[in-house]
Design an enzyme around this catalytic site. Structure first.
Site, PDB file in Angstrom:
ATOM      1  N   ASP A   1       0.838  -1.197   0.000  1.00  0.00           N
ATOM      2  CA  ASP A   1       0.000   0.000   0.000  1.00  0.00           C
ATOM      3  C   ASP A   1       0.881   1.258   0.000  1.00  0.00           C
ATOM      4  O   ASP A   1       0.365   2.372  -0.092  1.00  0.00           O
ATOM      5  CB  ASP A   1      -1.003  -0.002   1.162  1.00  0.00           C
ATOM      6  CG  ASP A   1      -0.344  -0.093   2.525  1.00  0.00           C
ATOM      7  OD1 ASP A   1       0.889  -0.278   2.594  1.00  0.00           O
ATOM      8  OD2 ASP A   1      -1.078   0.020   3.530  1.00  0.00           O
TER       9      ASP A   1
ATOM     10  N   ASP B   1      -0.916  -6.070   0.147  1.00  0.00           N
ATOM     11  CA  ASP B   1      -1.385  -5.459   1.397  1.00  0.00           C
ATOM     12  C   ASP B   1      -2.896  -5.300   1.389  1.00  0.00           C
ATOM     13  O   ASP B   1      -3.479  -4.825   0.401  1.00  0.00           O
ATOM     14  CB  ASP B   1      -0.786  -4.050   1.552  1.00  0.00           C
ATOM     15  CG  ASP B   1       0.542  -4.031   2.273  1.00  0.00           C
ATOM     16  OD1 ASP B   1       0.832  -4.986   3.022  1.00  0.00           O
ATOM     17  OD2 ASP B   1       1.283  -3.047   2.099  1.00  0.00           O
TER      18      ASP B   1
ATOM     19  N   LYS C   1      -1.314  -9.376   3.378  1.00  0.00           N
ATOM     20  CA  LYS C   1      -0.623  -8.848   4.553  1.00  0.00           C
ATOM     21  C   LYS C   1      -1.508  -7.828   5.245  1.00  0.00           C
ATOM     22  O   LYS C   1      -2.155  -7.010   4.592  1.00  0.00           O
ATOM     23  CB  LYS C   1       0.708  -8.207   4.150  1.00  0.00           C
ATOM     24  CG  LYS C   1       1.484  -7.611   5.314  1.00  0.00           C
ATOM     25  CD  LYS C   1       2.954  -7.389   4.987  1.00  0.00           C
ATOM     26  CE  LYS C   1       3.254  -6.173   4.153  1.00  0.00           C
ATOM     27  NZ  LYS C   1       2.827  -4.887   4.779  1.00  0.00           N
TER      28      LYS C   1
ATOM     29  N   GLU D   1      -1.665  -5.211   8.943  1.00  0.00           N
ATOM     30  CA  GLU D   1      -0.871  -4.591   9.996  1.00  0.00           C
ATOM     31  C   GLU D   1      -1.574  -4.683  11.345  1.00  0.00           C
ATOM     32  O   GLU D   1      -2.786  -4.521  11.431  1.00  0.00           O
ATOM     33  CB  GLU D   1      -0.658  -3.099   9.680  1.00  0.00           C
ATOM     34  CG  GLU D   1       0.092  -2.837   8.393  1.00  0.00           C
ATOM     35  CD  GLU D   1       0.261  -1.341   8.127  1.00  0.00           C
ATOM     36  OE1 GLU D   1      -0.086  -0.510   8.990  1.00  0.00           O
ATOM     37  OE2 GLU D   1       0.745  -1.000   7.030  1.00  0.00           O
TER      38      GLU D   1
ATOM     39  N   GLU E   1       8.903  -3.983  10.905  1.00  0.00           N
ATOM     40  CA  GLU E   1       9.337  -2.695  10.369  1.00  0.00           C
ATOM     41  C   GLU E   1       9.809  -1.740  11.461  1.00  0.00           C
ATOM     42  O   GLU E   1       9.094  -1.521  12.447  1.00  0.00           O
ATOM     43  CB  GLU E   1       8.174  -2.062   9.577  1.00  0.00           C
ATOM     44  CG  GLU E   1       8.496  -0.678   9.020  1.00  0.00           C
ATOM     45  CD  GLU E   1       7.532  -0.202   7.949  1.00  0.00           C
ATOM     46  OE1 GLU E   1       6.666  -0.986   7.523  1.00  0.00           O
ATOM     47  OE2 GLU E   1       7.660   0.952   7.525  1.00  0.00           O
TER      48      GLU E   1
HETATM   49  N1  LIG Z   1       8.662   5.314  -0.185  1.00  0.00           N
HETATM   50  C1  LIG Z   1       8.286   4.670   0.924  1.00  0.00           C
HETATM   51  N2  LIG Z   1       9.194   3.944   1.607  1.00  0.00           N
HETATM   52  C2  LIG Z   1       8.850   3.275   2.729  1.00  0.00           C
HETATM   53  O1  LIG Z   1       9.723   2.600   3.319  1.00  0.00           O
HETATM   54  C3  LIG Z   1       7.496   3.353   3.185  1.00  0.00           C
HETATM   55  C4  LIG Z   1       6.588   4.119   2.435  1.00  0.00           C
HETATM   56  N3  LIG Z   1       6.989   4.783   1.321  1.00  0.00           N
HETATM   57  N4  LIG Z   1       5.285   4.227   2.817  1.00  0.00           N
HETATM   58  C5  LIG Z   1       4.788   3.390   3.874  1.00  0.00           C
HETATM   59  C6  LIG Z   1       5.784   3.196   4.908  1.00  0.00           C
HETATM   60  C7  LIG Z   1       6.155   4.408   5.715  1.00  0.00           C
HETATM   61  N5  LIG Z   1       7.496   4.117   6.108  1.00  0.00           N
HETATM   62  C8  LIG Z   1       8.377   4.978   6.781  1.00  0.00           C
HETATM   63  C9  LIG Z   1       8.244   6.338   6.681  1.00  0.00           C
HETATM   64  C10 LIG Z   1       9.128   7.194   7.320  1.00  0.00           C
HETATM   65  C11 LIG Z   1      10.158   6.683   8.097  1.00  0.00           C
HETATM   66  C12 LIG Z   1      11.108   7.617   8.780  1.00  0.00           C
HETATM   67  O2  LIG Z   1      10.972   8.809   8.686  1.00  0.00           O
HETATM   68  N6  LIG Z   1      12.111   7.095   9.475  1.00  0.00           N
HETATM   69  C13 LIG Z   1      13.208   7.873  10.051  1.00  0.00           C
HETATM   70  C14 LIG Z   1      12.993   8.166  11.511  1.00  0.00           C
HETATM   71  C15 LIG Z   1      13.003   6.969  12.440  1.00  0.00           C
HETATM   72  C16 LIG Z   1      13.209   7.362  13.910  1.00  0.00           C
HETATM   73  O3  LIG Z   1      14.312   7.799  14.224  1.00  0.00           O
HETATM   74  O4  LIG Z   1      12.279   7.205  14.753  1.00  0.00           O
HETATM   75  C17 LIG Z   1      14.504   7.148   9.772  1.00  0.00           C
HETATM   76  O5  LIG Z   1      15.562   7.799   9.768  1.00  0.00           O
HETATM   77  O6  LIG Z   1      14.477   5.950   9.506  1.00  0.00           O
HETATM   78  C18 LIG Z   1      10.288   5.302   8.191  1.00  0.00           C
HETATM   79  C19 LIG Z   1       9.406   4.452   7.542  1.00  0.00           C
HETATM   80  C20 LIG Z   1       7.929   2.873   5.523  1.00  0.00           C
HETATM   81  N7  LIG Z   1       7.064   2.731   4.362  1.00  0.00           N
HETATM   82  C1  LIG Z   2       7.276  -1.472   3.246  1.00  0.00           C
HETATM   83  C2  LIG Z   2       6.414  -2.670   3.081  1.00  0.00           C
HETATM   84  C3  LIG Z   2       6.644  -3.685   4.150  1.00  0.00           C
HETATM   85  C4  LIG Z   2       4.968  -2.314   2.946  1.00  0.00           C
HETATM   86  O1  LIG Z   2       4.125  -2.671   3.733  1.00  0.00           O
HETATM   87  C5  LIG Z   2       4.571  -1.493   1.802  1.00  0.00           C
HETATM   88  O2  LIG Z   2       5.388  -1.270   0.900  1.00  0.00           O
HETATM   89  O3  LIG Z   2       3.416  -1.063   1.780  1.00  0.00           O
HETATM   90 MG   LIG Z   3       2.283  -1.644   3.458  1.00  0.00          MG
END
Ligand SMILES: Nc1nc(=O)c2c([nH]1)NC[C@@H]1CN(c3ccc(C(=O)N[C@@H](CCC(=O)O)C(=O)O)cc3)CN21
Ligand SMILES: CC(C)C(=O)C(=O)O
Ligand SMILES: [Mg+2]
EC number: 2.1.2.11
Length: 268
Positions: free
Chosen positions: A48, A87, A116, A118, A185
Site C-alpha cells: 500500500d 497489502d 498482509k 498490519e 518494520e
Molecule cells: N517510499 C516509501 N518507503 C517506505 O519505506 C514506506 C513508504 N513509502 N510508505 C509506507 C511506509 C512508511 N514508512 C516509513 C516512513 C518514514 C520513516 C522515517 O521517517 N524514518 C526515520 C525516523 C526513524 C526514527 O528515528 O524514529 C529514519 O531515519 O528511519 C520510516 C518508515 C515505511 N514505508
Molecule cells: C514497506 C512494506 C513492508 C509495505 O508494507 C509497503 O510497501 O506497503
Molecule cells: Mg504496506
C-alpha cells in the site's frame, strides 16, 4: 534464472528452513514484476506504499481496496516465479473478520498468493479467520504505517523493555493464529534478531537489522526514485549499478549474502 520454478508457500518455507535469506521488494506493475522476477527476487509485495510512490499521498491511509486489486492484477500478469503478496489497505480489515475475508478474497482472486495486514494482538482473530479459510496471511508489526496518526509519526517501535516484550508476544500470537510470514518494520536490530529466533515462520525485516530471515524495501527507494528524505534503512542500489536490472541483482545478492542491511549504516 529461466529454469527457476514458481515458488510455492511450501517452497518458500523450505528455503527458510534451510537458512536461505528471502529477498523481497515492493512491485506495482507488470513491467517491474517481470524485471524483478528475472533478477531473482523471491517475493513481490504489492504494498500500500503505492499510496506514497504512485499516488503522491503523504501516507498509506487513503489507499482503497480497488487500487490494491488493480495493481495486484498488473503484477500478477508480469510475475513468473516469485511469491506474490498484497497489502490489505486501511479500512478493509479493521471492522470484522468477515469484512477482512471479503477483501482478502478480492486480492486473492486478483492474483495475490498471500495477504498482509498490519497490527498486533487484535488482528489474531482475523489472521486465524482468513488463514483457516484458505488464504495465506503475512502479519506486519513494529511501525505500522496505516496507524501513523495514532502512533504520532514514523518512529522506531519497541525501544523500551515493555514495548519490546509486547512486540514479541504479539509476534508469537500471530504465528500461533496461522500467520505464515511476518514483516517487522523499524525496530531495533537486537529485538528483531530475538523475535526471528523465537519464531519458526520467516521474519522479513525493513529497518530491522540484518538478523531477520529476509529483507524488503520499497522499490522506488532502492532505485533512488523517491524524492525527498529517505529513512536510514534505505540503501540506494543504483549507486555503482549499470542498469536497473543490475541494481536489483545486487540487492538480491546482498540480502542473500547477509551484507545488506549493514548494522551501522541501516540499523537502529
Ligand atoms: N517510499 C516509501 N518507503 C517506505 O519505506 C514506506 C513508504 N513509502 N510508505 C509506507 C511506509 C512508511 N514508512 C516509513 C516512513 C518514514 C520513516 C522515517 O521517517 N524514518 C526515520 C525516523 C526513524 C526514527 O528515528 O524514529 C529514519 O531515519 O528511519 C520510516 C518508515 C515505511 N514505508
Ligand atoms: C514497506 C512494506 C513492508 C509495505 O508494507 C509497503 O510497501 O506497503
Ligand atoms: Mg504496506
Amino acid at each position: 534464472m529461466s529454469e527457476r520454478k514458481p515458488i510455492t508457500l511450501q517452497g518458500l518455507l523450505d528455503r527458510h528452513a534451510r537458512g536461505e535469506k528471502i529477498a523481497m521488494l515492493t512491485c506495482y506493475d507488470a513491467s517491474f514484476a517481470t524485471l524483478l522476477d528475472d533478477a531473482g527476487v523471491d517475493a513481490l509485495l504489492v504494498g500500500d506504499s503505492l499510496g506514497n510512490v504512485l499516488q503522491g499521498e503523504a501516507s498509506t491511509v487513503p489507499v482503497a481496496l480497488e487500487h490494491m486489486v488493480y495493481h495486484t492484477r498488473c503484477v500478477a500478469r508480469g510475475r513468473r516465479n516469485a511469491w506474490l503478496l498484497a497489502d490489505l489497505p486501511f479500512g478493509s480489515y479493521q471492522t470484522t473478520p468477515e469484512a477482512a475475508m471479503l477483501a482478502a478474497v478480492e486480492l486473492h482472486k486478483a492474483g495475490a498468493q498471500m495477504v498482509k495486514l498490519e497490527g498486533g494482538g487484535w488482528t489474531t482473530e482475523t489472521v486465524r479467520f482468513i488463514s483457516q479459510r484458505g488464504i495465506p496471511v503475512c502479519a506486519h508489526l513494529g511501525l505500522t504505517p496505516q496507524t501513523v496518526t495514532a502512533l504520532s509519526g514514523f518512529k522506531v517501535q519497541g525501544r523500551d523493555a515493555a514495548g519490546a516484550a509486547k512486540l514479541k508476544a504479539d509476534a508469537l500470537a500471530l504465528q500461533e493464529a496461522g500467520a505464515q510470514m511476518l514483516v517487522l518494520e523499524l525496530v531495533p536490530s537486537a529485538l528483531a534478531a530475538d523475535i526471528t529466533q523465537a519464531l519458526s515462520i520467516p521474519v522479513i525485516g525493513i529497518g530491522a537489522g540484518p538478523d531477520c530471515s529476509g529483507q524488503v524495501l520499497v522499490l522506488h527507494d532502492m532505485l533512488d526514485l523517491s524524492s525527498g528524505r529517505r529513512p536510514r534503512f534505505v540503501k540506494n542500489f543504483m549507486q555503482g549499478a549499470s542498469s536497473v536490472q543490475d541494481a536489483v541483482r545486487r540487492y538480491v545478492g546482498e540480502v542473500q549474502a547477509g551484507t545488506f542491511p549493514h548494522p551501522e549504516l541501516h540499523g537502529y
